[in-house]
Design an enzyme around this catalytic site. Structure first.
Site, PDB file in Angstrom:
ATOM      1  CG  HIS A 189      -1.916   1.121   1.210  1.00 39.18           C
ATOM      2  ND1 HIS A 189      -3.270   0.887   1.370  1.00 39.18           N
ATOM      3  CD2 HIS A 189      -1.793   2.457   1.028  1.00 39.18           C
ATOM      4  CE1 HIS A 189      -3.915   2.035   1.302  1.00 39.18           C
ATOM      5  NE2 HIS A 189      -3.039   3.016   1.105  1.00 39.18           N
ATOM      6  CG  HIS A 198      -0.812   7.008  -1.198  1.00 39.02           C
ATOM      7  ND1 HIS A 198      -2.010   7.145  -1.851  1.00 39.02           N
ATOM      8  CD2 HIS A 198      -1.088   6.337  -0.047  1.00 39.02           C
ATOM      9  CE1 HIS A 198      -2.982   6.585  -1.130  1.00 39.02           C
ATOM     10  NE2 HIS A 198      -2.427   6.086  -0.028  1.00 39.02           N
ATOM     11  CE  LYS A 225      -7.753   2.035  -0.843  1.00 40.90           C
ATOM     12  NZ  LYS A 225      -6.623   2.918  -0.607  1.00 40.90           N
ATOM     13  CG  HIS A 264     -10.012   4.493   3.012  1.00 38.22           C
ATOM     14  ND1 HIS A 264      -8.815   5.131   3.174  1.00 38.22           N
ATOM     15  CD2 HIS A 264     -10.820   4.974   4.003  1.00 38.22           C
ATOM     16  CE1 HIS A 264      -8.884   5.959   4.205  1.00 38.22           C
ATOM     17  NE2 HIS A 264     -10.104   5.886   4.721  1.00 38.22           N
ATOM     18  CG  HIS A 288      -5.151   2.253   5.659  1.00 34.12           C
ATOM     19  ND1 HIS A 288      -6.503   2.219   5.881  1.00 34.12           N
ATOM     20  CD2 HIS A 288      -4.989   2.903   4.474  1.00 34.12           C
ATOM     21  CE1 HIS A 288      -7.119   2.830   4.894  1.00 34.12           C
ATOM     22  NE2 HIS A 288      -6.232   3.245   4.030  1.00 34.12           N
ATOM     23  CG  ASP A 331      -1.882   4.899   3.811  1.00 29.83           C
ATOM     24  OD1 ASP A 331      -1.899   5.235   2.611  1.00 29.83           O
ATOM     25  OD2 ASP A 331      -2.727   5.303   4.632  1.00 29.83           O
TER      26      ASP A 331
HETATM   27  O1  DOR Z   1      -3.726   9.582   5.313  1.00 26.76           O
HETATM   28  C1  DOR Z   1      -4.003   9.217   4.192  1.00 26.76           C
HETATM   29  N1  DOR Z   1      -3.412   9.745   3.103  1.00 26.76           N
HETATM   30  N2  DOR Z   1      -4.926   8.275   4.041  1.00 26.76           N
HETATM   31  C2  DOR Z   1      -5.389   7.931   2.838  1.00 26.76           C
HETATM   32  O2  DOR Z   1      -6.254   7.086   2.779  1.00 26.76           O
HETATM   33  C3  DOR Z   1      -4.905   8.614   1.619  1.00 26.76           C
HETATM   34  C4  DOR Z   1      -3.579   9.177   1.814  1.00 26.76           C
HETATM   35  C5  DOR Z   1      -3.146  10.155   0.737  1.00 26.76           C
HETATM   36  O3  DOR Z   1      -3.312   9.832  -0.444  1.00 26.76           O
HETATM   37  O4  DOR Z   1      -2.631  11.203   1.074  1.00 26.76           O
HETATM   38 ZN    ZN Z   2      -3.511   4.981   1.346  1.00 29.75          ZN
END
Ligand code: DOR
Ligand code: ZN
Length: 348
Positions: free
Chosen positions: A15, A17, A101, A138, A176, A249
């Protein structure tokens, strides 16, 4: 005395980003230095909804990789109320997409285009179930009347538990997880249900949001929970359950977007992800469970081969910088200006 060292199978981050453009170039090397593969989250603007968009995004990620790394991005598509069932066939045929997702609309950063009514995605879930693709979830209800600390537990009762029974062969990862309720659900669920856990939810409780003042760099979604919930997560990973695996995450936002009157949700941890998990596992006497969690359970769940390389974790403290460059801006990492007890060496 020799420095304690752990030799682990190369891990995966299920997971992650990494954003796009200059932000992508800034953060990707951190993950590539630690992980063989990562499941890349699709919440860009606009979101990565189609296989064609995912393949284009994957190419941009590959182009942003440092020359000396082999790192495989695995893709997930962003579900909307209008995702057609035949997108599942395209996704599977691409060979690069592990699943879809589910962001409940408005649940988190860039989730505005997410799913408003769960029944809208029944046709696509039916097809995913048939074809063996995974639903990444999520898990938070978005109703503003629900207490922010209860949103995960309420989502499980209202949405996820019924969904996992309705689609009894659908592979589901609750992403998460942050609560005892989620641990109980996942460990007690039918086969084919698993969860990822972040480093921050193992290491921090909600007091970390308010230590000496408001701490925007500790704000993420799902938000940090109580100490009792943190301990439930720690106890769960200590069991060595194959249903639990690593998903950082790591979610970078520019300092200015975090330190704001309405700061964004997201904690950047990719600079030290494996090291932070090592600290967490060490603190609960569970270092022998780290390899399964970081390098085996996720690959096994997704039906991917386990990685053949190795990484070495050395118990030598280092100081985390106060910020990293982030395009024209800067990025404040987890533990900024503090120490981390472990460092990573890559065995080629
Ligand atoms: O804290 C978070 N940031 N939770 C998420 O689900 C998305 C993520 C983000 O993309 O910044
Ligand atoms: Zn995330």
């Amino acid at each position: 005395m020799t420095t304690p060292t752990l030799l682990l199978r190369e891990p995966d981050d299920f997971h992650l980003h990494v954003r796009d453009g200059a932000a992508l170039a800034a953060v990707l090397p951190f993950s590539a230095a630690r992980f063989a593969r990562a499941l890349i989250m699709p919440n860009l603007i606009p979101p990565v909804c189609t296989t064609a968009q995912a393949l284009a995004y994957r190419s941009r990620i590959l182009s942003a990789l440092p020359a000396d790394t082999r790192f495989t991005p695995l893709m997930s598509l962003y579900l909307t109320d209008h995702t057609p069932a035949h997108e599942v066939d395209r996704a599977l045929a691409s060979g690069c997409v592990l699943g879809f997702k589910l962001y409940p609309a408005g649940a988190t950063t860039h989730a505005e285009a997410g799913v408003t009514t769960i029944s809208c995605i029944y046709p696509v879930l039916e097809r995913m179930q048939e074809m063996g693709l995974t639903l990444q979830v999520h898990g938070e209800l978005t109703d503003p009347a629900i207490d922010v600390f209860d949103r995960e537990a309420r989502f499980i009762d209202a949405v996820l538990a019924p969904l996992s029974e309705r689609f009894a062969r659908l592979r589901i990862v609750l992403e998460h997880i942050t609560t005892r309720a989620a641990v109980d659900f996942v460990l007690g669920a039918r086969a084919g249900v698993a969860a990822t856990i972040t480093p921050q939810h193992l290491l921090l409780n909600r007091n970390a949001l308010f230590t000496g003042g408001i701490r925007p760099h500790h704000y993420c979604l799902p938000v940090l929970k109580s100490e009792a919930n943190r301990q439930a997560l720690c106890a769960a990973v200590r069991t060595g359950s194959p249903r639990l695996f690593l998903g950082t995450d790591s979610a970078p936002h520019a300092r200015s977007a975090k330190e704001s009157g309405c700061g964004c949700a997201g904690i950047f941890s990719a600079h030290a992800a494996l090291e932070l998990y090592a600290e967490a596992f060490e603190s609960i006497g569970a270092l022998e469970q780290l390899e399964g969690f970081a390098a085996e359970h996720g690959a096994d769940f997704y039906g991917l081969p386990r990685n053949s390389g190795r990484v070495r974790l050395v118990k030598e403290p280092w100081s985390v910088p106060s910020a990293y460059p982030f395009g024209e801006e800067e990025l404040v990492p987890l533990r900024a200006g503090e120490r981390i007890g472990w460092r990573v060496e890559r065995d080629e």
